[in-house]
Design an enzyme around this catalytic site. Structure first.
Site, PDB file in Angstrom:
ATOM      1  N   LYS A  99       1.048   3.345   0.455  1.00  0.00           N
ATOM      2  CA  LYS A  99       0.008   2.383   0.090  1.00  0.00           C
ATOM      3  C   LYS A  99      -0.915   2.632   1.249  1.00  0.00           C
ATOM      4  O   LYS A  99      -0.766   2.804   2.399  1.00  0.00           O
ATOM      5  CB  LYS A  99       0.588   0.633   0.648  1.00  0.00           C
ATOM      6  CG  LYS A  99      -0.442   0.006   0.436  1.00  0.00           C
ATOM      7  CD  LYS A  99       0.364  -1.692   0.465  1.00  0.00           C
ATOM      8  CE  LYS A  99      -0.708  -2.644   0.623  1.00  0.00           C
ATOM      9  NZ  LYS A  99       0.084  -3.973   0.616  1.00  0.00           N
ATOM     10  N   SER A 117      -1.492  -7.407  -2.214  1.00  0.00           N
ATOM     11  CA  SER A 117      -2.699  -6.289  -2.066  1.00  0.00           C
ATOM     12  C   SER A 117      -2.001  -4.792  -2.466  1.00  0.00           C
ATOM     13  O   SER A 117      -2.576  -3.864  -2.349  1.00  0.00           O
ATOM     14  CB  SER A 117      -2.910  -6.044  -0.574  1.00  0.00           C
ATOM     15  OG  SER A 117      -1.955  -5.906   0.181  1.00  0.00           O
ATOM     16  N   SER A 141       2.147  -9.630  -0.782  1.00  0.00           N
ATOM     17  CA  SER A 141       1.423  -8.647  -1.332  1.00  0.00           C
ATOM     18  C   SER A 141       2.396  -7.508  -2.052  1.00  0.00           C
ATOM     19  O   SER A 141       2.196  -6.468  -2.553  1.00  0.00           O
ATOM     20  CB  SER A 141       0.937  -7.811  -0.126  1.00  0.00           C
ATOM     21  OG  SER A 141      -0.149  -8.526   0.121  1.00  0.00           O
TER      22      SER A 141
END
Length: 481
Positions: free
Chosen positions: A71, A147, A171
């Site tokens: 990520k 996210s 997230s």
């Protein structure tokens, strides 16, 4: 058992049925095939990955040769660009790998690149000005969530078998709900932290991964877990017996569908929880429907936004020192600017009081779990939102531009207004971040349009074993959709 999960691929590599080079090459091809549609990849290191696949000794590693994308928020890898979804960092290269990434590499994973995320991870959708919107693979008119949106979309689209992610307020679990994936947020202190950041968002933010099989989730948790003495959050490790060999037992599961902040909850989200509760009751578990909230959800979210404001202001102190100048609105997106400015006027005593409330919430939940093994709620109040569903009004945007002119109370009210619509869509996930509890989203429901909505189960600190017990029950009985 789901075919071609990360555990199965690693076994094929270890046994010589598939080479790591072939696996990496095939994954690159799949990722490049789907990415033009979903926009999930933010950067690539394919040549380095192919070289690693040929040269690394992967003997006996639990995830030998399994390709992944990190990520693009934290999860630092030495020599690679790390943008945090920010135009300000578009060319920033990490000087060292963090302990989370080092642990992934030690387990045998091979990093192919990084996945798209909103700027600094502030949103429950992924639509940064730097990288653009991440499309939901099931319906590209919708956002894959945030996210960890790029990670979820890449996994949901079948490009990878497992996707590193992080969770500071949902997230991992929010995009898991939207994309039909398993999303575990482990107990605070379970996963390696540091060496630069040891208490991300005061412990609210943790790293783990999105998966498609309970086997992958369980094995990753077992091999990843740590009792890290230099960490501010020290946790005893789970034994092999508790994770892999413990006998299933009837549990007492509390059910709550009402929004903790009083917002509207879709009929689909309620139906998902009711169907799950019925299934669990038939399986022999005791189901108890709650008629009131355990924690004051509005108060809890106000402490969360206050923490976020202070931590963002502190982050930009470091950024300004590194860049040798003051940051302006032109350096960042409007939401980031508003949070940054709101952190400038919060007294230390208010911040201390907010964190003390987190401790009180943790105590309240510990008492709750003396009676109930698990809490069952929707993961999200609705399916993946349409792109631009949460656009801010012109009037609010103008106020956010002028954020520095308002006093502390007015600033926090504007922060609440800025997040209000998106928070109504995802109000269930944040409390476990404040208390440090483990929480998992499971893909047990799809609505008439074929869109996924997850159910969320939360356990007492350290009891991921109970979450995985129930997750495996749903999986074995064909309840994953």
């Amino acid at each position: 058992m789901i075919e071609k999960d990360a555990s199965g691929l690693a076994q094929a590599v270890r046994e010589g049925h598939l080479s790591a080079f072939e696996l990496v090459q095939e994954t690159i091809e799949r990722a490049e095939e789907v990415n033009p549609t979903i926009n999930a990849i933010s950067s690539r290191r394919y040549e380095e990955a192919l070289k690693e696949a040929q040269e690394r000794d992967l003997t006996d590693l639990p995830f030998a040769g399994v390709p992944i994308f990190l990520k693009d928020l934290g999860q630092e890898q030495a020599g690679q660009v790390s943008t945090a979804g920010s135009r300000l960092f578009r060319s920033v290269v990490s000087k060292q790998s963090d302990n989370y990434v080092k642990a992934l590499e030690k387990l045998g994973f091979i990093v192919l690149g990084r996945t798209n995320t909103p700027e600094f991870g502030f949103k429950n959708i992924s639509d940064s000005l730097l990288q653009g919107k991440v499309n939901l693979p099931d319906d590209i008119s919708r956002n894959a969530g945030g996210s960890s949106g790029g990670a979820a979309a890449l996994l949901s689209a079948g490009a990878v078998s497992l996707a590193p992610a992080s969770d500071g307020g949902g997230s991992i679990r929010i995009p898991a709900s939207f994309n039909g994936l398993i999303g575990l947020k482990p107990t605070r202190g379970r996963i390696p932290v540091g060496p630069d950041s040891f208490r991300g968002w005061q412990g609210a933010s943790v790293n783990f991964a999105l998966t498609k099989s309970v086997r992958d989730t369980r094995r990753l948790l077992y091999y990843f877990q740590t009792c890290q003495m230099e960490s501010p959050f020290i946790l005893p490790e789970l034994s092999y017996q508790s994770l892999f060999m413990a006998k299933n037992k009837p549990l007492t599961i509390a059910v709550q569908t009402e929004s903790p902040i009083g917002g509207e909850v879709s009929a689909d989200a309620i139906a998902a929880v009711e169907a799950a509760a019925h299934f669990l009751e038939k399986a022999g578990h005791k189901i108890v429907y709650l008629d009131k909230q355990i924690i004051d959800g509005v108060e809890a979210m106000k402490t969360y936004y206050l923490m976020n404001s202070v931590e963002t202001a502190a982050m930009f102190d470091k950024i300004e020192a590194a860049f040798g100048r003051e940051m302006t609105l032109l350096d960042m997106e409007l939401m980031t600017w508003a949070i940054f400015q709101s952190g400038q006027k919060i007294p230390a005593k208010d911040y201390s009081a907010a964190l003390s409330k987190w401790d009180q919430y943790s105590h309240q939940m510990a008492v709750f779990h003396e009676t109930y093994d698990l809490l069952l709620t929707p993961t999200t109040a609705g399916p993946a939102p349409k792109h631009d569903q949460f656009l801010l009004s012109d009037d609010l945007q103008q106020k956010l531009i002028q954020m520095a002119e308002f006093d502390q109370q007015e600033q926090q009210e504007l922060i609440w207004e800025m997040f209000s619509e998106s928070l109504d869509w995802t109000p269930y996930t944040q409390q476990a971040n404040l208390t440090g509890q483990p929480s998992i989203s499971l893909p047990t429901y799809r609505n008439e349009q074929g869109l996924s909505l997850g159910i969320q189960l939360t356990a007492a600190k350290g009891r991921e074993d109970l979450l995985l017990q129930i997750a495996e029950l749903f999986e074995k009985e064909g309840q994953f959709k």
